[in-house]
Write a protein that holds these residues in place. Structure first.
Motif, PDB file in Angstrom:
ATOM      1  N   LEU A   3      31.619 134.427  83.408  1.00  0.00           N
ATOM      2  CA  LEU A   3      31.000 133.514  84.371  1.00  0.00           C
ATOM      3  C   LEU A   3      30.241 134.357  85.385  1.00  0.00           C
ATOM      4  CD1 LEU A   3      30.684 130.672  85.592  1.00  0.00           C
ATOM      5  CD2 LEU A   3      32.863 131.035  86.764  1.00  0.00           C
ATOM      6  N   LEU A   4      28.977 134.029  85.599  1.00  0.00           N
ATOM      7  CA  LEU A   4      28.122 134.891  86.423  1.00  0.00           C
ATOM      8  C   LEU A   4      27.136 134.063  87.236  1.00  0.00           C
ATOM      9  CD1 LEU A   4      27.179 137.913  86.935  1.00  0.00           C
ATOM     10  CD2 LEU A   4      25.474 137.490  85.160  1.00  0.00           C
ATOM     11  N   THR A   5      26.949 134.475  88.486  1.00  0.00           N
ATOM     12  CA  THR A   5      25.892 133.916  89.325  1.00  0.00           C
ATOM     13  C   THR A   5      25.027 135.056  89.822  1.00  0.00           C
ATOM     14  OG1 THR A   5      27.251 132.064  90.086  1.00  0.00           O
ATOM     15  CG2 THR A   5      25.358 132.657  91.447  1.00  0.00           C
ATOM     16  N   ILE A   6      23.728 134.958  89.631  1.00  0.00           N
ATOM     17  CA  ILE A   6      22.805 135.916  90.226  1.00  0.00           C
ATOM     18  C   ILE A   6      21.794 135.131  91.048  1.00  0.00           C
ATOM     19  CG2 ILE A   6      23.047 137.473  88.251  1.00  0.00           C
ATOM     20  CD1 ILE A   6      20.077 136.746  87.616  1.00  0.00           C
ATOM     21  N   GLY A   7      21.287 135.741  92.113  1.00  0.00           N
ATOM     22  CA  GLY A   7      20.308 135.019  92.917  1.00  0.00           C
ATOM     23  C   GLY A   7      19.844 135.795  94.123  1.00  0.00           C
ATOM     24  N   ILE A   8      18.950 135.183  94.855  1.00  0.00           N
ATOM     25  CA  ILE A   8      18.525 135.687  96.153  1.00  0.00           C
ATOM     26  C   ILE A   8      18.596 134.524  97.132  1.00  0.00           C
ATOM     27  CG2 ILE A   8      16.974 137.399  95.105  1.00  0.00           C
ATOM     28  CD1 ILE A   8      14.626 135.647  96.006  1.00  0.00           C
ATOM     29  N   ASN A   9      18.820 134.822  98.398  1.00  0.00           N
ATOM     30  CA  ASN A   9      18.839 133.752  99.398  1.00  0.00           C
ATOM     31  C   ASN A   9      18.343 134.268 100.733  1.00  0.00           C
ATOM     32  OD1 ASN A   9      20.968 135.181 100.538  1.00  0.00           O
ATOM     33  ND2 ASN A   9      22.537 133.770  99.803  1.00  0.00           N
ATOM     34  N   GLN A  98      32.735 136.046  87.717  1.00  0.00           N
ATOM     35  CA  GLN A  98      34.041 135.404  87.666  1.00  0.00           C
ATOM     36  C   GLN A  98      34.439 134.712  88.979  1.00  0.00           C
ATOM     37  OE1 GLN A  98      33.932 135.230  84.478  1.00  0.00           O
ATOM     38  NE2 GLN A  98      36.017 135.841  84.024  1.00  0.00           N
ATOM     39  N   SER A  99      35.532 135.140  89.617  1.00  0.00           N
ATOM     40  CA  SER A  99      36.033 134.442  90.806  1.00  0.00           C
ATOM     41  C   SER A  99      35.038 134.486  91.958  1.00  0.00           C
ATOM     42  CB  SER A  99      37.373 135.036  91.259  1.00  0.00           C
ATOM     43  OG  SER A  99      37.233 136.389  91.621  1.00  0.00           O
ATOM     44  N   GLU A 100      34.231 135.545  92.044  1.00  0.00           N
ATOM     45  CA  GLU A 100      33.220 135.620  93.104  1.00  0.00           C
ATOM     46  C   GLU A 100      32.170 134.529  92.915  1.00  0.00           C
ATOM     47  OE1 GLU A 100      31.614 139.533  93.952  1.00  0.00           O
ATOM     48  OE2 GLU A 100      33.333 140.438  92.948  1.00  0.00           O
ATOM     49  N   ALA A 101      31.819 134.259  91.669  1.00  0.00           N
ATOM     50  CA  ALA A 101      30.854 133.191  91.381  1.00  0.00           C
ATOM     51  C   ALA A 101      31.432 131.827  91.744  1.00  0.00           C
ATOM     52  CB  ALA A 101      30.461 133.225  89.901  1.00  0.00           C
ATOM     53  N   VAL A 334      39.757 128.187  94.556  1.00  0.00           N
ATOM     54  CA  VAL A 334      39.284 129.255  93.664  1.00  0.00           C
ATOM     55  C   VAL A 334      40.430 129.722  92.772  1.00  0.00           C
ATOM     56  CG1 VAL A 334      38.496 131.659  93.558  1.00  0.00           C
ATOM     57  CG2 VAL A 334      37.412 130.069  95.155  1.00  0.00           C
ATOM     58  N   GLU A 335      41.593 129.913  93.363  1.00  0.00           N
ATOM     59  CA  GLU A 335      42.762 130.345  92.588  1.00  0.00           C
ATOM     60  C   GLU A 335      43.100 129.321  91.509  1.00  0.00           C
ATOM     61  OE1 GLU A 335      47.480 131.497  93.325  1.00  0.00           O
ATOM     62  OE2 GLU A 335      46.121 131.240  95.026  1.00  0.00           O
ATOM     63  N   ASN A 336      43.016 128.045  91.848  1.00  0.00           N
ATOM     64  CA  ASN A 336      43.295 126.993  90.866  1.00  0.00           C
ATOM     65  C   ASN A 336      42.295 127.040  89.712  1.00  0.00           C
ATOM     66  OD1 ASN A 336      45.379 126.103  92.463  1.00  0.00           O
ATOM     67  ND2 ASN A 336      44.243 124.392  93.356  1.00  0.00           N
ATOM     68  N   PHE A 337      41.036 127.239  90.041  1.00  0.00           N
ATOM     69  CA  PHE A 337      40.018 127.273  88.985  1.00  0.00           C
ATOM     70  C   PHE A 337      40.205 128.485  88.086  1.00  0.00           C
ATOM     71  CE2 PHE A 337      35.975 128.363  87.078  1.00  0.00           C
ATOM     72  CZ  PHE A 337      35.567 127.153  86.559  1.00  0.00           C
ATOM     73  N   MET A 338      40.539 129.630  88.661  1.00  0.00           N
ATOM     74  CA  MET A 338      40.717 130.836  87.852  1.00  0.00           C
ATOM     75  C   MET A 338      41.917 130.697  86.930  1.00  0.00           C
ATOM     76  SD  MET A 338      38.087 132.473  88.542  1.00  0.00           S
ATOM     77  CE  MET A 338      38.459 133.861  87.457  1.00  0.00           C
ATOM     78  N   GLN A 339      42.935 129.981  87.361  1.00  0.00           N
ATOM     79  CA  GLN A 339      44.070 129.712  86.482  1.00  0.00           C
ATOM     80  C   GLN A 339      43.622 128.861  85.300  1.00  0.00           C
ATOM     81  OE1 GLN A 339      47.002 127.896  89.020  1.00  0.00           O
ATOM     82  NE2 GLN A 339      47.640 129.840  89.950  1.00  0.00           N
ATOM     83  N   TRP A 340      42.787 127.869  85.576  1.00  0.00           N
ATOM     84  CA  TRP A 340      42.243 127.052  84.489  1.00  0.00           C
ATOM     85  C   TRP A 340      41.399 127.914  83.549  1.00  0.00           C
ATOM     86  CZ3 TRP A 340      37.144 126.140  83.128  1.00  0.00           C
ATOM     87  CH2 TRP A 340      36.946 125.171  82.125  1.00  0.00           C
ATOM     88  N   LEU A 341      40.583 128.803  84.121  1.00  0.00           N
ATOM     89  CA  LEU A 341      39.716 129.666  83.319  1.00  0.00           C
ATOM     90  C   LEU A 341      40.549 130.585  82.430  1.00  0.00           C
ATOM     91  CD1 LEU A 341      36.636 129.999  83.115  1.00  0.00           C
ATOM     92  CD2 LEU A 341      36.825 131.937  84.671  1.00  0.00           C
ATOM     93  N   ASP A 342      41.634 131.132  82.983  1.00  0.00           N
ATOM     94  CA  ASP A 342      42.512 131.993  82.190  1.00  0.00           C
ATOM     95  C   ASP A 342      43.136 131.214  81.040  1.00  0.00           C
ATOM     96  OD1 ASP A 342      41.998 134.190  83.757  1.00  0.00           O
ATOM     97  OD2 ASP A 342      43.782 133.959  85.008  1.00  0.00           O
ATOM     98  N   SER A 343      43.531 129.988  81.318  1.00  0.00           N
ATOM     99  CA  SER A 343      44.146 129.182  80.258  1.00  0.00           C
ATOM    100  C   SER A 343      43.153 128.907  79.135  1.00  0.00           C
ATOM    101  CB  SER A 343      44.685 127.874  80.828  1.00  0.00           C
ATOM    102  OG  SER A 343      43.632 126.996  81.191  1.00  0.00           O
TER     103      SER A 343
END
Length: 454
Positions: A3-9, A98-101, A334-343
């Motif tokens: 999972l990746l986010t790239i950008g400028i702001n 990943q979690s940063e995104a 974020v922690e909840n989502f990463m647990q879902w992602l790991d599963s």
């Protein structure tokens, strides 16, 4: 999957670069198609999930890929698409894996990463980006889940904190700047170019100052007339702008045009016709509606979204307590989502296990049917079926135990609950012998029969 986010702001790049990387709404669908095609075609990989969020303050590409070199490939595609040298763009690009995104998406939707802290417009823009990606067939399981949770987090943050209380909007900042140029806005004629949400917000703030005249110029006459009448003003065709620009003291522009609609020459003529009375201009568009050179004219006060950001930030300090509360909510989600992602990462393994087990089951069932058809004792057939299935199903774990060593073996024993004594895990040395004996002595096992089911 990565999972990746790239950008400028607005934190990393000036408006001059942001406008070059912006995606007009009508370009996003074809851009997503090109991104998916370029990604899968050059690397023989599965096409990635992707979504593009492009606003006046940011351009971001959210994607899910199965490549390790995702960052360089994504930046390379972005620079190639917009015709910008990669070495010029790269220093301004942030890369969030990943979690940063996930954290970034939650913060953006909640208004924590906006120039106007707590503003709500970005949430609608993100929903539009997701809807566009869905229509383009670019979303999948991972990004769908990410964005649905993102919207839920934004709703929670706005519903349980004061993050949006007393926020200083870009529209309010524009009024404040205008009041520095003119003593009373009530004496001025105001022109709005465009008729989108931002123009409506600005018109509302300026209308509260009861200007001498309020005019809306828009490409679509019906929409322009609607916005103008809502605030007690009038509308004019956009084509009338060059001939009438000199009539206005304040000009606020925010359109979706990819090219400037107000050039230096037109403003020079307007200033001359006004006998050098000042013009206050606000360009809220990205890409910009007004040529930057206009700001160099002596009697013109031109401000961009970045200029207004300074005023906006002055009002942010009073909301820091709400920010801290919002950040706490976001970290938990974020922690909840990463647990879902790991599963999700073990889903293919579980699916494969089910497929393999079902293949074994079918083979043994067919074998049992043949035995029954030739008249074998049903009890003996059932016994053979159960024993053969058992041997084949435990062959993999048994083989893993026999070939493992040290810490790896201890970990396997701990995971395999069958090697417990009185509720306590057996030692590796105690379990090794029975495991080995079971592998060697089991009648009908894969090792003894010579068949392979790996």
């Amino acid at each position: 999957m990565q999972l990746l986010t790239i950008g400028i702001n607005h934190h990393t790049a000036p408006v001059a670069l942001r406008e070059r990387v912006a995606f007009p709404l009508e370009q996003i669908k074809p851009a997503l198609a090109l991104f998916k095609e370029a990604w899968s075609g050059k690397r023989s990989l599965n096409a990635p999930e992707a979504a593009i969020l492009s606003t006046c303050n940011r351009t971001e590409l959210y994607c899910v890929t199965d490549a390790q070199s995702s960052r360089d490939a994504a930046v390379g595609w972005l620079s190639q698409y917009h015709g910008i040298r990669e070495e010029e763009l790269a220093p301004h690009v942030y890369t969030l894996p990943q979690s940063e995104a996930v954290r970034h998406a939650f913060r953006v939707a909640s208004g924590l990463d906006s120039m106007v802290l707590g503003e709500t417009q970005i949430l609608g823009q993100m929903k539009t980006a997701v809807r566009t990606a869905t229509e383009a067939g670019a979303l999948g399981t991972y990004l769908n889940q990410l964005f649905q949770r993102t919207f839920a987090v934004a709703k929670e943050v706005r519903g349980t904190t004061e993050i949006g209380a007393q926020s200083v909007s870009m529209a309010a900042a524009a009024v404040r700047l205008a009041q520095r140029i003119f003593d009373k806005i009530a004496n001025q004629r105001v022109l709005f170019i465009g008729a989108g949400e931002m123009i409506e917000l600005c018109a509302a703030h300026f209308a509260a100052q009861q200007p001498r005249e309020l005019i809306v110029a828009n490409r679509t006459a019906e929409r322009g007339r609607y916005v103008a009448e809502r605030f007690g003003g009038r509308s004019i065709p956009l084509s009338d702008l060059p001939a009438r620009m000199h009539e206005f003291d304040i000009i606020v522009s925010c359109t979706a045009s990819t090219l400037p609609i107000i050039g230096l020459g037109a403003v020079e003529r307007a200033v001359k016709a006004r006998r050098h009375r000042p013009i206050f201009m606000v360009d809220l568009a990205v890409p910009r509606d007004i040529e930057p050179e206009v700001g160099q004219l002596e009697d013109v006060f031109l401000y961009t979204v970045d200029d207004l950001g300074t005023i906006v930030r002055e009002g942010n300090a009073s909301r820091q307590a709400a920010v801290a509360q919002a950040e706490t909510i976001i970290e938990s989600r974020v922690e909840n989502f990463m647990q879902w992602l790991d599963s999700r990462s073990i889903v293919p393994v579980i699916r494969h296990m089910h497929t393999q087990a079902d293949t074994l089951r079918r083979a043994e069932l067919e074998r049992a049917r043949k035995m029954l058809a030739r008249g074998d004792d049903p009890s003996a057939v059932l016994e053979a079926l159960s024993q053969s299935l058992t041997n084949k199903l435990i062959h993999g774990p048994t083989h893993a135990l026999n070939t493992s060593r040290g810490d790896q073996r201890d970990s396997l024993i701990e995971l395999m609950g069958g090697f417990y004594r009185h509720g306590q895990p057996a030692k590796a040395s105690d379990a090794a012998q029975p495991a080995a004996a079971g592998a060697e002595a089991a009648p009908g096992s894969a090792d003894s029969s010579g068949s392979s089911d790996r």
